[in-house]
Design an enzyme around this catalytic site. Sequence first.
Site, PDB file in Angstrom:
ATOM      1  N   TYR A   1      23.117  56.633 -13.277  1.00  0.00           N
ATOM      2  CA  TYR A   1      21.998  55.868 -12.718  1.00  0.00           C
ATOM      3  C   TYR A   1      22.471  55.222 -11.423  1.00  0.00           C
ATOM      4  CZ  TYR A   1      18.422  52.211 -12.286  1.00  0.00           C
ATOM      5  OH  TYR A   1      17.427  51.392 -11.821  1.00  0.00           O
TER       6      TYR A   1
ATOM      7  N   ASP B   1      29.823  54.859  -6.586  1.00  0.00           N
ATOM      8  CA  ASP B   1      28.839  53.812  -6.892  1.00  0.00           C
ATOM      9  C   ASP B   1      29.498  52.778  -7.816  1.00  0.00           C
ATOM     10  OD1 ASP B   1      26.795  52.189  -7.606  1.00  0.00           O
ATOM     11  OD2 ASP B   1      25.441  53.767  -8.286  1.00  0.00           O
TER      12      ASP B   1
ATOM     13  N   LYS C   1      25.619  43.585  -8.537  1.00  0.00           N
ATOM     14  CA  LYS C   1      25.938  42.859  -9.781  1.00  0.00           C
ATOM     15  C   LYS C   1      27.026  41.788  -9.639  1.00  0.00           C
ATOM     16  CE  LYS C   1      24.272  46.636 -12.665  1.00  0.00           C
ATOM     17  NZ  LYS C   1      23.204  46.345 -13.548  1.00  0.00           N
TER      18      LYS C   1
END
Length: 441
Positions: A146, A249, A277
């Site tokens: 994702y 990522d 995050k």
Amino acid sequence: MTRNLTRSREYLARAQQSLVEGVNSPSRGAAVYAPGPIFLERGRGSRVWDVDGNEYVDFMMSFGALIQGHAHPKIVEVVSKGVAEGSHFAAATPAEAEAAARFQRMVPSAQAVRFANTGSEATMLALRLARAHTGRTKFLKFEGHYHGWYDPYCLNGHGHPIEQLGPPENPAKIPDSEGIPASVFEDVIVAPWNDIPRLEAILAKQGSQLAAIITEPIMANMGCIPPRDGYLQQVCNLAHRYGALFILDEVVTGFRYAPGGCQQFYNLKPDLSTFGKALGAGFPIGAVAGPRAILDRMRWSEHMVLHYGTFNGHRLTMNVVAANLDLLSADGGYRKLFAIGDAAIAGLRDVFRRRDVQAVVQGFGPMFQVYFTTRDAIHDYRDYCQYVDTAKFSRFVHRLHDQGIYMTPSNGLHWIISTAHTERDVEALLAAADQACAELS
Ligand SMILES: Cc1ncc(COP(=O)(O)O)c(C=O)c1O
């Protein structure tokens, strides 16, 4: 259920009158938290409290954003001071220069960094940069990974029955969302992860058309699946053999596994890497890092790569980022994250063994996941789709909620350790897991 959730249920009814499913993301609603989400009201350290006053040890930590736990005193101080001076100017500020300098010191590949507001914005920008830099359009993503909700990334990101996945040498493209033109996916090549021979075969046919290969270093959206030994370096080498960029990522892993993220942990040199995050310690953030030769394409010119954003480099967030990175640079923080996480992992394995529950606990240090499975390990998306009892995990987590442990019932996410967690929290988790296993069997 032993807890009182009266007010959570009342809030759900109220929120449903104006919000879709009563929430702002499908991963928070009743489909995951059936019969309804727990409405959280307050957090401090490793703990959260819901609107009915129930206390939980939080192992979800805002999907990993809260690396310093809730309401860390330093973050509270920085935010209180900063907001009184004006939260954002959408102009050049010392705050963003301070945050960027710290970022650069910690992330080995960051000759330059660009801040955005979410991980999705960061991966969006990375792809645009890669396409501009290589003059190519197509890119390769892996099954089950994702990278945010930007159109071209939204395929093969959810679990499906194995019959629907197509052959691993040519996976079926399965959109994760309605509303995306099929033509968008013509530029995406999908490959199975953790499988070099299959990647080589796919690249032999299409590699020379690729702008980039994008990968999570640890597959974190099918739970927690570490890479096989040497795998990431091999992916990087293959990308370069075909003239494509290697995009790492690190939205989940950045600032979590090491000060410089997984690129430091695994000694990798990505062409571009993306963050979010944990970088923002609970504030909305995204970032793209890489060499000047690529990031300077955003310099103002007729041929620039466009990246605007009213809230880019948000001043208050930049203050938080700088303070957070200072805290993470202090000695001992990562050792503690690993010690607490590894104790939780070892303890859970022990509970499952004693209770004779077939489960594996995967991951290490600050992030892990439990899979109810008869397999010894889950290596990739196809293993996850075939061999993991996600419904049992949901039942397990719902029982943990009753025991004062907060976690998402979605098996696709992962347990997160923050600097606020203690050995006592691990003891609470293990006692709750023991009780939940007794109730499950
Ligand atoms: C690996 C990865 N990349 C990108 C994103 C998107 O980040 P955000 O939710 O901040 O848009 C996520 C979010 O979970 C992620 O896990």
